[in-house]
Design an enzyme around this catalytic site. Structure first.
Site, PDB file in Angstrom:
ATOM      1  N   GLY A  49       0.835  -1.191   0.000  1.00 53.64           N
ATOM      2  CA  GLY A  49       0.000   0.000   0.000  1.00 53.64           C
ATOM      3  C   GLY A  49       0.875   1.249   0.000  1.00 53.64           C
ATOM      4  O   GLY A  49       2.064   1.202   0.337  1.00 53.64           O
ATOM      5  N   CYS A  50       0.287   2.367  -0.381  1.00 50.14           N
ATOM      6  CA  CYS A  50       1.077   3.595  -0.516  1.00 50.14           C
ATOM      7  C   CYS A  50       1.557   4.107   0.848  1.00 50.14           C
ATOM      8  O   CYS A  50       2.727   4.451   1.012  1.00 50.14           O
ATOM      9  CB  CYS A  50       0.272   4.657  -1.252  1.00 50.14           C
ATOM     10  SG  CYS A  50      -1.382   4.958  -0.597  1.00 50.14           S
ATOM     11  N   TYR A  51       0.675   4.146   1.828  1.00 47.43           N
ATOM     12  CA  TYR A  51       1.106   4.593   3.162  1.00 47.43           C
ATOM     13  C   TYR A  51       2.141   3.646   3.765  1.00 47.43           C
ATOM     14  O   TYR A  51       3.136   4.097   4.341  1.00 47.43           O
ATOM     15  CB  TYR A  51      -0.095   4.712   4.100  1.00 47.43           C
ATOM     16  CG  TYR A  51      -1.042   5.848   3.832  1.00 47.43           C
ATOM     17  CD1 TYR A  51      -0.606   7.177   3.873  1.00 47.43           C
ATOM     18  CD2 TYR A  51      -2.388   5.624   3.562  1.00 47.43           C
ATOM     19  CE1 TYR A  51      -1.492   8.232   3.649  1.00 47.43           C
ATOM     20  CE2 TYR A  51      -3.279   6.672   3.342  1.00 47.43           C
ATOM     21  CZ  TYR A  51      -2.830   7.978   3.389  1.00 47.43           C
ATOM     22  OH  TYR A  51      -3.695   9.007   3.180  1.00 47.43           O
TER      23      TYR A  51
ATOM     24  N   THR B  76       4.314   1.862   2.239  1.00 50.06           N
ATOM     25  CA  THR B  76       5.600   2.055   1.573  1.00 50.06           C
ATOM     26  C   THR B  76       6.388   3.172   2.231  1.00 50.06           C
ATOM     27  O   THR B  76       7.535   3.005   2.662  1.00 50.06           O
ATOM     28  CB  THR B  76       5.369   2.396   0.081  1.00 50.06           C
ATOM     29  OG1 THR B  76       4.790   1.254  -0.558  1.00 50.06           O
ATOM     30  CG2 THR B  76       6.662   2.776  -0.608  1.00 50.06           C
TER      31      THR B  76
END
EC number: 1.2.1.38
Lengths: 339, 339, 339, 339
Positions: free
Chosen positions: C145-147, C149
């Protein structure tokens, strides 16, 4: 005097702005707040900025729920106001923020909106010649569209003789102008960082309304090339309007100055100052500036307005004031929220 | 072949965009990076997005520092390029992103910029008729202004005969178009949430450049009503251009399709799709769409460009490719960074 | 070698970013592009920035349409990837941008997503200790997920011993992180000009993923207080992460410098420079900076990432490169599009 | 009663917001408007939204020009207020929007601002315990900083016993918080599309002010980890605040509800509603929500405020009302301008 008002479509942007302004109006008591699909939910879920109404729940948009108020504001999709208005008493002031009753020509209605024309109501732009008096006794009022408001005020002083009857308007608007429509191109990720034109080639529904206004002021047909542009800001319209000057030795600034000298909300800025939408945010003001391009002998007018305020809800309150005999500026301001 | 390049004005927006593109160019080696007041500081302080150049320090913008490169890009305020170019060898390719050498008419230069005209250089808009060949052998190139790029490409196919020689352009631009100028009206707090017109009435310096381009294409004088509008986004220009159609039975879409059929960077979109600046962000593409407003018999063209890319630095790289005999599209893309 | 790829979910933001990056990848040929409800429509209607794919039409997301490619990227809502992956051959590289296979603990899956866990796949964050080797031979990869990462990379060097095992992360994100979801609070008019926290109190689904990553690096449980904030920009996440330092005389900057010294995409900035999301726009870079607050003896790390690039699609391409034995950085860049 | 007021620093953002609010205050008459470098220019050039003051010209900021008013608002860079206040009579109410008189500890002043401390004035945050009464008789008032306002109100109910005395605050702010400073990183092109942290590691000057407030409320030292983040919006601060809960069976929502039950401007939202800065735009409201993260036993509070309104100018007007014996809410609103 306390005026009891209702708002139909209270969960939308126009409805929210109406309530924001009416909460600051000294003579108003806020009654029923209605919605369509959002009926039964808390107003605060849709209008988190209206803290004084935090305990309100939306009821369904029906004539029954709207009855019994002195003023009913309709902020509904087009096609819904005629039936509701018919079921409200003739002594109820009905102020329609939608398009249903703006156009006077049934043929224009059919071409641009389709279906049967519901008839026209007094047009709520008191700054146009002759309109204010009509509004004083009106019990049905059609609030102008946001683009027509700014475009008509920008060009009305000119089309009566200063310029040739063909005008070009490119109006850049913030995203709230589209309402709370759930369309991908209105998502924040797509609006921010992008500019887009739409309704190009005279296909936007506000075109006939601008044409109608300017033609009436001019006393003859005015052709309008209108292009709206969507820009990444929540509110505001900046219209750049131009037309070829007739042979004239009139001072165009003087013409504009006189046209709006007594208007409380339309301001020709001092020379050297140009309108910005930020300066009218949340206010009922229209800021204007005019110049002439000497290489083309062309008049250029730039005008700024808040599409939700003077462009919709502010105009509705202004018209209510007129129709009720209140001072026209009650509850309205010319001071924007900037920066 | 490896081309050694230098960038004068590397701490500004145009300089940064040049370096961004050149970092992705397979045939380029980045040499001297110069600045004025920022000389002696780290490039990273001004261009935090250029990580591969994080160890570079800016040196002063002098002919000495710029000498010894195959290509020198000048991204300087106007008035500075002639002297530097004169001190670089004739075999050095000098690509000027500034205005100094764009106008061919010394009188126009004096009227719009003041001072003595430094002479004109081959104009770096290869998509205009006849320009590409000139650029192939040029050693001095004047990169067009951002507004002239998009406006000229939007109207060039039309001014040769489709429309009357008077056009209206309202072009909405992101804030980087003004460069890194420290002016209050360019502060984020004032740009965001506001729209403003400037240079109204034909007073913007890009007006004579658009006029020059279109008049040359038309083979006769074209009058240009040009209004730029500042909108809250970092990059991008959306131009709405219109003009009265002549009596013609030509298919305007076909004219535009043919005009740019072989162009790698100028794209007439399929019918029903309208340009957005978000779609060209960071790319060298120009997106176009055309239509006719039947009520006015008026051609309306909408065009989108990234002012820093195809509007400045991308054009500079494209011109370098041409002048060096590289494939014109090397290091450039038509793919935007969206949303 | 040319790798034939397919993208499932090509009309969404992650799908669009995958295609943007893959169009610039020298070893890739773009095959099937699939969608759910948008099947049958032109890709250009959803991805107007992908001009080279302007003639592509979306087909339905089925295993049949995705079969026959070397690599299949899944950019689908969670819950859809296991079934599709099961019907693609074991030799097909399947890279899942969704959440289905990120969590290793079935209990965590059930708590946070509900339903049955589909099993975990190799986790596509090669910069975490020990992960890169696993990815080299993987044929199923779960993109983080972006967060997670940005949060995991910001804190991984610290949780192994520098700090106490309780960390606070407040991560501010642009609107594309929510995908193309048609929700009122994601409309441009509401996103612009406003900030909002959501998933407060540890209720965001990325919380267990961050916890899992940091606990594995630490070799013991790490507690994560995570709050995401939505801000008015299209892309980018800026994470502010902090934790109490243990008694240590280690140089925290040295620890971070060493941790990422050989990483092509994770950059500890020089002292005095702080990360900005604008600097990583469109790039696969993570920018980091660390400091210690002496009054609290607290480590503070700030990290910036493009949620769609290194936060999703860039990571997917990076993992594809690893799994296919290509140079890890092929088709990816550390240069952002700024300003 | 009509109160005659003057504003020093009327060309800045705080000065503009003071005037916007004071134009709507029924008991105020606006007197001298002063500036530094902008003295002699039209107010409208700096505050285009203040149409009713369009004919005003700024005069120089001197004690002479400010004398003879009932209330003098100072919106000046720090270091300037003591000298001016000393030259105004003791019966003049001086409300300082700057930092000079906020800190009570001369050592803290020297550490964070440098130079000699000018002494502390009654602190203008009436919602903190015991402050309102002091303000009623004050003739010198120090308006809090914007970050300290929102952070202190978010945590004051908790630090008295609910939580351990170490708190984390990450506060995201719009660009007007930096004032009209001409710095490159505040330019629109750089602010839009980017997020950046600054003053990381406890180095922002608002840190000691938050610490002072919370420590006084707690009756003992509270440690504050404070990180401000700059986001692309004109106004608004969203603060995410957290701290470890002590062993307690208290209902945290009940504690917050009671703490602010009688406050006109601080609102704990109904459960399930989370604060947004858009909802408080232009208003004097603070919106709060609280929750507990069960996995860490950590209190998380989110609070939203308009940095220019309740964060600066609104607080100044609120304090003026208190000191003059006017109803505290006169001229102020809890209704935001949204969307």
């Amino acid at each position: 005097m306390t005026v009891r008002i209702a708002v139909a479509g209270a969960s939308g942007y126009a409805g929210g702005e109406l309530l924001r302004l009416l909460l600051g109006h000294p003579d108003v008591e806020i009654g029923a707040l209605t919605a369509g699909g959002n009926a039964g939910t808390a107003l605060l879920a849709h209008q988190p900025h209206l803290l004084p109404l935090a305990d309100r729940v939306l009821v369904e948009t029906t004539a029954e729920n709207l009855a019994g108020h002195d003023v009913v504001f309709l902020a509904l999709p087009h096609g819904h106001s005629a039936e509701i208005a018919a079921r409200l008493g003739d002594d109820t002031l009905v102020v329609d923020c939608g398009a249903d009753h703006r156009l006077t020509d049934p043929g224009a209605w059919e071409r641009w909106y389709g279906g049967t024309h519901a008839g026209s109501w007094p047009y709520g732009l008191p700054e146009l010649p002759g309109r204010r008096e009509v509004l004083r006794s009106a019990r049905r009022i059609a609030v102008p569209g946001c683009y027509p408001t700014v475009s008509s005020l920008a060009l009305a002083p000119a089309v009566g003789g200063l310029v040739e009857p063909e005008v070009t308007v490119v109006a850049v608007s913030g995203a709230s102008g589209a309402g709370r429509s759930l369309k991908p191109n209105l998502l924040g990720a797509e609006v921010m960082g992008s500019l887009s034109a739409y309704g190009v080639g005279g296909t936007h529904r506000h075109t006939p309304e601008i044409t109608q206004n300017l033609s009436e002021v001019a006393g003859g047909p005015v052709k309008v090339s209108f292009t709206p542009v969507l820009a990444p800001l929540p509110r505001g319209i900046l219209a750049t309007c131009s037309a070829t000057l007739r042979n004239t030795d009139e001072d165009v600034r003087a013409v504009y100055r006189e046209a709006y000298a007594d208007e409380p909300f339309v301001h020709l800025l001092p020379e050297g100052h140009w309108p910005t939408t930020g300066a009218v945010l949340g206010s009922n003001a229209v800021q204007l500036q005019v110049t002439v391009d000497p290489d083309l002998n062309r008049l250029v007018v730039v005008a700024a307005v808040d599409n939700l305020a003077k462009g919709t809800a502010g105009a509705a309150v202004q018209c209510m004031n007129l129709a009720l005999g209140l001072p026209e500026t009650t509850g309205l301001s010319t001071v924007g929220v900037a920066p």
